[in-house]
Scaffold this motif. Structure first.
Motif, mmCIF file in Angstrom:
data_model
loop_
_atom_site.group_PDB
_atom_site.id
_atom_site.type_symbol
_atom_site.label_atom_id
_atom_site.label_comp_id
_atom_site.label_asym_id
_atom_site.label_seq_id
_atom_site.Cartn_x
_atom_site.Cartn_y
_atom_site.Cartn_z
ATOM 1 N N ARG A 75 0.823 -1.209 0.000
ATOM 2 C CA ARG A 75 0.000 0.000 0.000
ATOM 3 C C ARG A 75 0.860 1.264 0.000
ATOM 4 O O ARG A 75 0.541 2.242 -0.691
ATOM 5 N N LYS A 76 1.970 1.239 0.739
ATOM 6 C CA LYS A 76 2.845 2.405 0.730
ATOM 7 C C LYS A 76 3.505 2.583 -0.633
ATOM 8 O O LYS A 76 3.693 3.709 -1.105
ATOM 9 N N LEU A 77 3.853 1.469 -1.289
ATOM 10 C CA LEU A 77 4.419 1.556 -2.632
ATOM 11 C C LEU A 77 3.462 2.290 -3.570
ATOM 12 O O LEU A 77 3.873 3.187 -4.325
ATOM 13 N N LEU A 78 2.194 1.928 -3.540
ATOM 14 C CA LEU A 78 1.217 2.620 -4.378
ATOM 15 C C LEU A 78 1.024 4.062 -3.935
ATOM 16 O O LEU A 78 0.962 4.983 -4.772
ATOM 17 N N ARG A 79 0.955 4.289 -2.652
ATOM 18 C CA ARG A 79 0.633 5.618 -2.147
ATOM 19 C C ARG A 79 1.751 6.633 -2.370
ATOM 20 O O ARG A 79 1.476 7.826 -2.566
ATOM 21 N N ARG A 80 2.998 6.196 -2.344
ATOM 22 C CA ARG A 80 4.093 7.111 -2.678
ATOM 23 C C ARG A 80 3.926 7.645 -4.095
ATOM 24 O O ARG A 80 4.158 8.829 -4.374
ATOM 25 N N ASN A 81 3.537 6.770 -5.010
ATOM 26 C CA ASN A 81 3.315 7.177 -6.390
ATOM 27 C C ASN A 81 2.023 7.966 -6.551
ATOM 28 O O ASN A 81 1.964 8.929 -7.328
ATOM 29 N N LEU A 82 0.989 7.568 -5.847
ATOM 30 C CA LEU A 82 -0.259 8.328 -5.892
ATOM 31 C C LEU A 82 -0.049 9.757 -5.418
ATOM 32 O O LEU A 82 -0.673 10.698 -5.935
ATOM 33 N N SER A 83 0.841 9.940 -4.454
ATOM 34 C CA SER A 83 1.146 11.278 -3.976
ATOM 35 C C SER A 83 1.794 12.126 -5.064
ATOM 36 O O SER A 83 1.522 13.334 -5.180
ATOM 37 N N PRO B 291 1.111 6.357 4.445
ATOM 38 C CA PRO B 291 0.771 7.765 4.190
ATOM 39 C C PRO B 291 -0.603 7.899 3.554
ATOM 40 O O PRO B 291 -1.177 6.922 3.056
ATOM 41 N N ALA B 292 -1.120 9.126 3.564
ATOM 42 C CA ALA B 292 -2.429 9.415 2.982
ATOM 43 C C ALA B 292 -2.250 10.387 1.813
ATOM 44 O O ALA B 292 -2.237 11.601 2.014
ATOM 45 N N PRO B 293 -2.079 9.882 0.586
ATOM 46 C CA PRO B 293 -1.878 10.769 -0.562
ATOM 47 C C PRO B 293 -3.108 11.648 -0.798
ATOM 48 O O PRO B 293 -4.238 11.172 -0.694
ATOM 49 N N GLU C 286 2.587 14.811 2.168
ATOM 50 C CA GLU C 286 1.634 15.910 2.128
ATOM 51 C C GLU C 286 2.002 16.809 0.947
ATOM 52 O O GLU C 286 3.090 16.694 0.364
ATOM 53 N N LEU C 287 1.102 17.700 0.565
ATOM 54 C CA LEU C 287 1.358 18.603 -0.549
ATOM 55 C C LEU C 287 1.922 19.924 -0.055
ATOM 56 O O LEU C 287 1.501 20.456 0.975
ATOM 57 N N LEU C 288 2.869 20.456 -0.818
ATOM 58 C CA LEU C 288 3.496 21.750 -0.577
ATOM 59 C C LEU C 288 3.146 22.630 -1.770
ATOM 60 O O LEU C 288 3.470 22.283 -2.911
ATOM 61 N N LEU C 289 2.462 23.746 -1.522
ATOM 62 C CA LEU C 289 1.805 24.497 -2.586
ATOM 63 C C LEU C 289 2.185 25.971 -2.583
ATOM 64 O O LEU C 289 2.335 26.585 -1.519
#
Length: 310
Positions: A61-69, A187-189, A256-259
């Protein structure tokens, strides 16, 4: 089990229609009409990105979520993914079953399917990679280079939980609620936020807030000034006080996102983020580099900016 038995047993049930049941050498994927495709790839290596005794489902799940982020940072909608695995002989069917179960959980949560990939053996450690494919409206992909002088600097969520969770997993910190450990493992993308036309530049925080902010600065030819006391902390991180402040600013793995957002778009940003917390921590101005101000208003001297890959 041989390679083809593994694929048929554990991965073919995860295949999207475009993956052709994983029986061909490539997928045939039609992007949604009038959309542009966005691609990203990331890897996870045993003893570098995860511990040998980590739950295989959480690794998947983390493998996918790093990319989803990464897709979230581009403003892209996830579509599907390619997977590669290099596994030593000690990896058994129980590990593979749990790993595939984790993939299935996040496929359902994020609306994606497996399109194909490659399976190989490894001499010692497990090596994994995922290539995520997403889509955006033409010309609407968010990039790192768009920040402008006067833009505010915003982050989603809370910063520094993952690096503290890693310390928990190493036995160096207590974590009575399990919150910090969970943030490190899963993580939570921030996918699904409609940020096009609101955000001038974006990146996800994978290698540390200060380091990733430096990427935005270099891409735009600007300086960033942030106030360390304004960087949002979870209740668990805040309870540890300033002793972990530098770790939180430079530790990474938060996703998390940095904007970069113009002042007139702040209200639109908050509306677009909805229930996702978003916090202003500083601003861009002419110059170069990242300046971090401490509680006394003076620049902080940090021992490093973030994670170094080499």
């Amino acid at each position: 089990m041989d390679e083809f038995s593994r694929i048929e047993t554990f991965f073919a049930p995860l295949a999207a229609e475009a993956g052709l049941n994983l029986k061909d050498d490539a997928a045939v994927l039609a992007p949604p009409p009038g959309r542009e495709l966005v691609f990203t790839v990331d890897q996870m290596l045993e003893a570098v990105h995860f511990f040998s005794d980590d739950d295989p489902a959480l690794i998947a799940r983390k493998l996918l979520r790093r990319n989803l982020s990464d897709l979230a940072a581009m403003g892209a909608v996830p579509l599907g993914y390619l997977l590669t695995t290099a596994l030593p002989k000690r990896v058994d069917e129980a590990w593979l079953e749990a790993f595939a179960k984790g993939l299935g959980q996040d496929q359902a949560e994020f609306g994606i399917g497996l399109l194909g990939g490659d399976s190989s053996s490894a001499c010692t450690d497990i090596a994994l990679s995922a290539t995520l494919i997403g889509h955006v409206a033409p010309g609407q992909a968010l990039q790192r280079s768009g920040a402008r002088a006067g833009d505010g600097i915003f982050v989603t969520g809370t910063i520094g939980d993952a690096v503290l969770g890693l310390e928990v997993r190493r036995g160096k910190l207590a974590d009575p609620t399990g919150f910090l450990r969970r943030r490190s493992e899963l993580p939570a993308p921030r996918v699904g936020l409609a940020l096009a036309g609101i955000v001038n530049a974006a990146i996800d925080i994978s290698d540390g807030l200060v380091q990733d902010l430096g990427h935005l600065c270099r891409a735009a030819g600007l300086q960033a000034t942030i106030n360390a006391q304004q960087v949002p902390a979870s209740a668990e991180a805040a309870a540890l006080g300033d002793a972990v402040l530098e770790q939180r600013l430079t530790g990474g793995d938060d996703y998390e996102l940095l904007l970069a957002v113009a002042p007139e778009n702040e209200a639109a940003l908050r509306a677009a983020c909805g229930a996702v917390p978003v916090t202003r921590i500083g601003s861009f101005q002419p110059g170069e580099g990242v300046v971090v101000l401490g509680a006394d208003g003076e620049p902080m001297a940090l021992s490093g900016a973030g994670w170094k890959h080499f």
